[in-house]
Design a protein around this motif. Structure first.
Motif, PDB file in Angstrom:
ATOM      1  N   PHE A   1      -0.189  -7.061  -6.751  1.00 19.62           N
ATOM      2  CA  PHE A   1       1.150  -6.090  -6.874  1.00 19.62           C
ATOM      3  C   PHE A   1       2.520  -7.962  -6.869  1.00 19.62           C
TER       4      PHE A   1
ATOM      5  N   VAL B   1      -4.622  -4.869  -9.585  1.00 16.17           N
ATOM      6  CA  VAL B   1      -3.762  -3.329  -8.642  1.00 16.17           C
ATOM      7  C   VAL B   1      -4.359  -2.068  -9.144  1.00 16.17           C
TER       8      VAL B   1
ATOM      9  N   GLN C   1       2.449  -9.341   0.224  1.00 10.78           N
ATOM     10  CA  GLN C   1       3.097 -10.298  -1.944  1.00 10.78           C
ATOM     11  C   GLN C   1       3.505 -10.856  -1.102  1.00 10.78           C
TER      12      GLN C   1
ATOM     13  N   CYS D   1       1.026   0.578 -11.805  1.00 11.51           N
ATOM     14  CA  CYS D   1      -0.269   0.208 -11.011  1.00 11.51           C
ATOM     15  C   CYS D   1      -1.361   0.940 -10.908  1.00 11.51           C
ATOM     16  N   ARG D   2      -1.498   1.999 -11.417  1.00 15.91           N
ATOM     17  CA  ARG D   2      -2.501   3.076 -11.893  1.00 15.91           C
ATOM     18  C   ARG D   2      -3.738   2.520 -12.803  1.00 15.91           C
TER      19      ARG D   2
ATOM     20  N   TYR E   1       4.893   4.646 -10.610  1.00 10.50           N
ATOM     21  CA  TYR E   1       2.989   3.974 -10.247  1.00 10.50           C
ATOM     22  C   TYR E   1       2.483   4.111 -11.451  1.00 10.50           C
TER      23      TYR E   1
ATOM     24  N   VAL F   1      -3.820  -4.739  -2.686  1.00 10.92           N
ATOM     25  CA  VAL F   1      -2.745  -4.193  -3.980  1.00 10.92           C
ATOM     26  C   VAL F   1      -1.946  -5.636  -3.497  1.00 10.92           C
TER      27      VAL F   1
ATOM     28  N   LEU G   1       3.214  -1.410  -2.554  1.00  8.21           N
ATOM     29  CA  LEU G   1       3.950  -1.756  -3.845  1.00  8.21           C
ATOM     30  C   LEU G   1       5.530  -1.898  -3.107  1.00  8.21           C
TER      31      LEU G   1
ATOM     32  N   SER H   1      -9.811  -2.523 -14.993  1.00 11.38           N
ATOM     33  CA  SER H   1      -9.246  -2.155 -14.336  1.00 11.38           C
ATOM     34  C   SER H   1     -10.197  -1.701 -13.133  1.00 11.38           C
TER      35      SER H   1
ATOM     36  N   GLN I   1       2.125  -9.973 -10.062  1.00 13.66           N
ATOM     37  CA  GLN I   1       1.989  -9.020 -11.003  1.00 13.66           C
ATOM     38  C   GLN I   1       1.148  -8.767 -12.143  1.00 13.66           C
TER      39      GLN I   1
ATOM     40  N   PHE J   1      -0.949  -5.927 -13.239  1.00 16.55           N
ATOM     41  CA  PHE J   1      -0.632  -5.520 -12.483  1.00 16.55           C
ATOM     42  C   PHE J   1      -2.624  -4.505 -12.800  1.00 16.55           C
TER      43      PHE J   1
END
Length: 481
Positions: free
Chosen positions: A78, A86, A333, A227-228, A224, A74, A155, A260, A81, A83
């Motif tokens: 992240f 993620v 990251q 990211c979800r 979130y 993750v 995150l 995703s 970027q 997403f």
């Protein structure tokens, strides 16, 4: 890109690490209160709880290690970027964690039916079985919480899981008080005391609360949303040109949800990262458990001193764990953005912070060992044994700091294969045999048991450091070609 200063690294690691430390400290306090309450109810109940917890410790470590695979995946997505990546990793983490927990549930249910084979005193078996069952039933909820916590941590949002853990601890303590001892008002019994079973129900309830609270936070909070994998949030990012060209095309074409969704490769990646981490953690925990067994062979006062010294050193471990876990988030990251010099700087700054902390806390413990020991016992012999353990305790701090920091940053860059083998060599082939040799062959007793720890922890830390150094140097050379 401008190099990030050491001061900025320290500040970022501190801000990420404090909630991690507070959350873990709250869990430690909750375990202490649990033990005190069960002990106040009855000695047999305390013995049964100790037996079940010893069995469950490795299970908890294994499940936690599986969830640690979430952070590097993750965090890397992240960091660049990505997403969609993620959101995909979040789903894969949940599926992997819950699946492993269900397999553990089946295995432990079989063990619970045949728990007599572990050769424990007959009088604690009737108390242990129902308590064991509640612990087993809590595992899937614990797996959900672990995955969502690691997702949130990756995150950089470490505060929300901290508050969930603290409120769960409050709930657990309140339910313990009600269910263990019962509730009586004006001479009328509103709730019969359930003893150890009540403690198990309280723990199960707290873990259900933790899982549900994290689900609500992750799937309801606006922060979130992208990211979800929330389509509207992703569409907004696409229109603002926050996403790269490939992701923008996927979102605008309406294929975001499909891209995703978890797949076999992603699930295998989570498992491939998680299992070595789990085994490394279990091997480390096993070495400390074996040391406790060695102490029991020597005598009751020695095992009491061992428990006291382990408890006193808990704060040291929790702070270093928080620094290491925060470093893992930062490293993952930076890795996602291919900023390998910052990966190295983060690791070395975290190690320096850990060294500074252990110098301070070790000094405090050495100067205050007598009043600290008096919090647990006034037995002169036990106190003398605790004092004798100070030298090996201080000796293993550098190695412990090194292995905590570099184990975490290795997780952050997904280099976990060496961890399992290094842990086996350091803890099983070096630490345990040396503890036995010093304690029994050399006749050093309790001090000898602890003298094996510095060798194992330092060797593990050195191996982790060498692998981290090799991996990052190799990545930097590849980028410079």
């Amino acid at each position: 890109m401008a190099m990030i200063s050491i001061k900025q690294h320290i500040r970022a690691i501190t801000l990420l690490g404090i909630p991690l430390i507070v959350g873990q400290l709250g869990a430690t306090v909750q375990q202490f209160v649990d033990t005190a309450m069960v002990g106040a109810y009855g000695t047999l109940e305390l013995s049964a709880a100790g037996f079940v917890c010893n069995v469950f410790n490795l299970v908890i470590f294994f499940l936690l290690g599986i969830s640690y695979s979430t952070t590097p995946v993750v965090g890397a997505c992240f960091g660049r970027q990505d997403f969609l990546g993620v959101a995909k990793a979040l789903r894969e983490s949940l599926i992997t964690g819950v699946t492993v927990s269900l397999l553990l549930v089946v295995a432990l249910l079989v063990l619970n039916v045949n728990i007599e084979i572990l050769g424990q005193p007959e009088e604690i078996i009737p108390l242990a079985k129902p308590y064991f069952l509640t612990m087993i039933l809590s595992l899937p909820f614990l797996a959900v919480f672990n995955s969502l916590k690691q997702f949130s941590d990756a995150l950089g949002q470490t505060q929300l899981p901290m508050w969930v853990m603290l409120w769960a601890n409050v709930l657990n303590i309140l339910l313990n008080w009600m269910l263990i001892f019962g509730v009586e008002v004006s001479g009328n019994t509103l709730l019969e005391p359930l003893g150890l079973l009540g403690a198990g129900i309280a723990t199960l309830s707290a873990r259900v609360f933790m899982a549900l609270a994290m689900v609500l936070l992750v799937y309801r909070r606006e922060s979130y949303s992208a990211c979800r994998g929330d389509f509207n949030a992703l569409l907004l990012l696409a229109r603002k040109d926050v996403l790269d060209e490939e992701q923008r095309g996927i979102v605008l074409s309406g294929k975001a949800r499909k891209c995703s969704m978890p797949d076999r490769e992603g699930l295998w990646r989570m498992t491939r990262i998680g299992i070595p981490i789990s085994l490394q953690m279990c091997l480390e925990a096993a070495s400390f458990n074996v040391c406790a067994i060695f102490m029991g062979w020597i005598g009751s006062k020695e095992i009491a001193a061992h428990q006291i010294m382990c408890t006193i050193s808990t704060l040291n471990f929790l702070v270093m764990y928080g620094i290491g876990a925060a470093a893992a988030v930062r490293v993952s990251q930076f890795r996602g953005r291919e900023e390998w010099m910052e990966v190295r700087r983060t690791a070395y700054v975290a190690f320096g912070m850990g060294v500074c902390w252990f110098l301070v806390i070790s000094t405090v413990i050495c100067l205050g060992i007598y009043p600290l020991t008096a919090l647990f016992t006034h037995d002169v012999e036990v106190t003398a044994i605790v004092v004798s353990l100070l030298v090996p305790f201080v000796a293993y701090q550098v190695g412990d700091c090194m292995q905590i920091m570099f184990a975490n940053v290795l997780r952050g860059i997904e280099c976990v294969k060496i961890m399992m083998g290094a842990a086996f060599v350091a803890y099983i082939l070096v630490s345990i045999p040396l503890s036995y040799f010093f304690a029994f062959e050399m006749g050093w007793g309790a001090v000898g048991v602890w003298c094996g720890m510095p060798f194992g922890l330092t060797l593990a830390g050195a191996l982790f450091f060498l692998e981290f150094n090799r991996q990052t140097r190799m990545r930097i050379r590849q980028l410079n070609r």
